[in-house]
Design a protein around this motif. Structure first.
Motif, PDB file in Angstrom:
ATOM      1  N   SER A  30     -61.335   1.398  -3.052  1.00  8.90           N
ATOM      2  CA  SER A  30     -62.334   2.498  -2.801  1.00  8.90           C
ATOM      3  C   SER A  30     -63.608   2.007  -3.286  1.00  8.90           C
ATOM      4  O   SER A  30     -64.713   2.577  -3.002  1.00  8.90           O
ATOM      5  CB  SER A  30     -62.197   3.697  -3.546  1.00  8.90           C
ATOM      6  N   HIS A  31     -63.990   0.755  -4.095  1.00  8.56           N
ATOM      7  CA  HIS A  31     -64.820   0.316  -4.918  1.00  8.56           C
ATOM      8  C   HIS A  31     -65.241  -1.128  -4.380  1.00  8.56           C
ATOM      9  O   HIS A  31     -64.351  -1.827  -4.399  1.00  8.56           O
ATOM     10  CB  HIS A  31     -65.236   0.614  -6.060  1.00  8.56           C
ATOM     11  N   ASP A  32     -66.484  -1.585  -4.430  1.00  9.75           N
ATOM     12  CA  ASP A  32     -66.729  -2.963  -4.399  1.00  9.75           C
ATOM     13  C   ASP A  32     -66.580  -3.541  -5.855  1.00  9.75           C
ATOM     14  O   ASP A  32     -67.386  -3.318  -6.515  1.00  9.75           O
ATOM     15  CB  ASP A  32     -68.195  -3.223  -3.818  1.00  9.75           C
ATOM     16  N   GLY A  38     -71.991 -13.540 -10.300  1.00  9.12           N
ATOM     17  CA  GLY A  38     -70.977 -14.116 -11.103  1.00  9.12           C
ATOM     18  C   GLY A  38     -71.426 -13.860 -12.458  1.00  9.12           C
ATOM     19  O   GLY A  38     -71.353 -14.763 -13.611  1.00  9.12           O
ATOM     20  N   ASP A  39     -71.934 -12.522 -12.871  1.00  6.13           N
ATOM     21  CA  ASP A  39     -72.574 -12.408 -14.266  1.00  6.13           C
ATOM     22  C   ASP A  39     -71.535 -11.609 -14.916  1.00  6.13           C
ATOM     23  O   ASP A  39     -71.722 -11.267 -16.037  1.00  6.13           O
ATOM     24  CB  ASP A  39     -73.970 -11.540 -14.250  1.00  6.13           C
ATOM     25  N   ALA A  44     -70.842  -2.934  -7.770  1.00  6.05           N
ATOM     26  CA  ALA A  44     -70.976  -1.600  -7.646  1.00  6.05           C
ATOM     27  C   ALA A  44     -71.732  -1.090  -9.060  1.00  6.05           C
ATOM     28  O   ALA A  44     -72.498   0.230  -8.881  1.00  6.05           O
ATOM     29  CB  ALA A  44     -69.627  -0.521  -7.525  1.00  6.05           C
ATOM     30  N   ARG A  45     -71.756  -1.637  -9.975  1.00  8.81           N
ATOM     31  CA  ARG A  45     -72.433  -1.335 -11.168  1.00  8.81           C
ATOM     32  C   ARG A  45     -73.851  -2.269 -11.350  1.00  8.81           C
ATOM     33  O   ARG A  45     -74.417  -1.988 -12.422  1.00  8.81           O
ATOM     34  CB  ARG A  45     -71.533  -1.476 -12.412  1.00  8.81           C
ATOM     35  N   GLY A  61     -75.776  -5.602 -15.803  1.00 10.90           N
ATOM     36  CA  GLY A  61     -76.102  -6.497 -15.298  1.00 10.90           C
ATOM     37  C   GLY A  61     -77.568  -7.303 -14.915  1.00 10.90           C
ATOM     38  O   GLY A  61     -77.713  -8.303 -14.576  1.00 10.90           O
ATOM     39  N   CYS A  62     -78.537  -6.822 -15.850  1.00  9.43           N
ATOM     40  CA  CYS A  62     -79.846  -7.133 -16.126  1.00  9.43           C
ATOM     41  C   CYS A  62     -80.072  -7.976 -17.277  1.00  9.43           C
ATOM     42  O   CYS A  62     -79.537  -7.868 -18.187  1.00  9.43           O
ATOM     43  CB  CYS A  62     -80.858  -6.021 -15.970  1.00  9.43           C
ATOM     44  N   PRO A  63     -81.018  -9.208 -17.057  1.00 10.96           N
ATOM     45  CA  PRO A  63     -81.071  -9.940 -18.042  1.00 10.96           C
ATOM     46  C   PRO A  63     -81.510  -9.282 -19.157  1.00 10.96           C
ATOM     47  O   PRO A  63     -82.391  -8.323 -18.950  1.00 10.96           O
ATOM     48  CB  PRO A  63     -81.975 -10.777 -17.889  1.00 10.96           C
ATOM     49  N   ILE A  64     -81.245  -9.733 -20.457  1.00 15.08           N
ATOM     50  CA  ILE A  64     -82.122  -9.310 -21.728  1.00 15.08           C
ATOM     51  C   ILE A  64     -83.116 -10.074 -21.987  1.00 15.08           C
ATOM     52  O   ILE A  64     -82.704 -11.275 -22.256  1.00 15.08           O
ATOM     53  CB  ILE A  64     -80.763  -9.104 -22.951  1.00 15.08           C
TER      54      ILE A  64
END
Length: 197
Positions: A30-32, A38-39, A44-45, A61-64
């Motif tokens: 139901s979800h991707d 590759g992080d 989906a998130r 999934g964003c760089p700190i």
């Protein structure tokens, strides 16, 4: 006895092999659940779908990043009824030029003032000439003209002091404060990573 045992075992195994196993159920996803960059965060998130390799990320999934900031101030005083930049302040102008070169996305707003002596409209024009001359000095020091703005206040915002002469001396000024910021992405490192020497 052994013969009976082997016969029963053979019959039991033959019976099991003749039973047909059911096909396993097919699961509908139901979800991707893919992770395109590759992080470690599924698409989906993932709010940052093109994360560079080898950086530390947060749960989205964003760089700190770490943000560092510093500021530089310009505070030039003028003699009474003078709009030319005193030579004593040229070092301060060069320092501001260097600071602006270090932070190329910043700009500067020069605020010109005059002392509350004389006519108001004359003082407004004097404060404007002062800020324009500081602007010219910054341009001569290497700052691009489109990064410099000027505002003139005339005698409207005198410096507060107990002595009138001090008020007048400190009110003849051009000021500016510039905030420069750098953002550095934190890099991930493990014992398996190689760092360039």
């Amino acid at each position: 006895m052994k013969t009976i045992y082997f016969t029963l075992l053979a019959l039991l195994l033959a019976g099991c092999s003749s039973m047909q196993a059911e096909d396993p159920p097919i699961v509908q996803q139901s979800h991707d659940l893919l992770d395109s960059d590759g992080d470690g965060v599924i698409n989906a998130r993932d709010y940052c779908v093109q994360t560079p390799k080898g950086v530390v990320i947060d749960n989205t999934g964003c760089p700190i990043a770490s943000v560092q900031s510093e500021q530089n101030k310009l505070h030039i005083l003028f003699p009474n009824d003078v709009d030319q930049v005193p030579r004593a302040f040229l070092k301060q102008i060069q320092s501001m030029s260097d600071f602006l070169a270090k932070y190329p996305s910043t700009y500067i707003t020069l605020k010109g003032y005059a002392s509350p002596v004389g006519k108001e409209d004359y003082n407004l024009a004097l404060s404007e000439r002062r800020s324009v001359n500081v602007r010219k000095a910054l341009i001569d020091a290497g700052v691009a003209p489109d990064r410099i703005q000027t505002i003139s206040f005339g005698e409207n915002e005198p410096v507060q002091a107990s002595d009138k002469n001090v008020v007048n001396t400190l009110s003849r000024r051009v000021t500016a404060t510039v905030l420069g910021m750098n953002t550095d992405i934190k890099e991930n490192w493990t014992i398996f990573d190689q760092r360039a020497e």
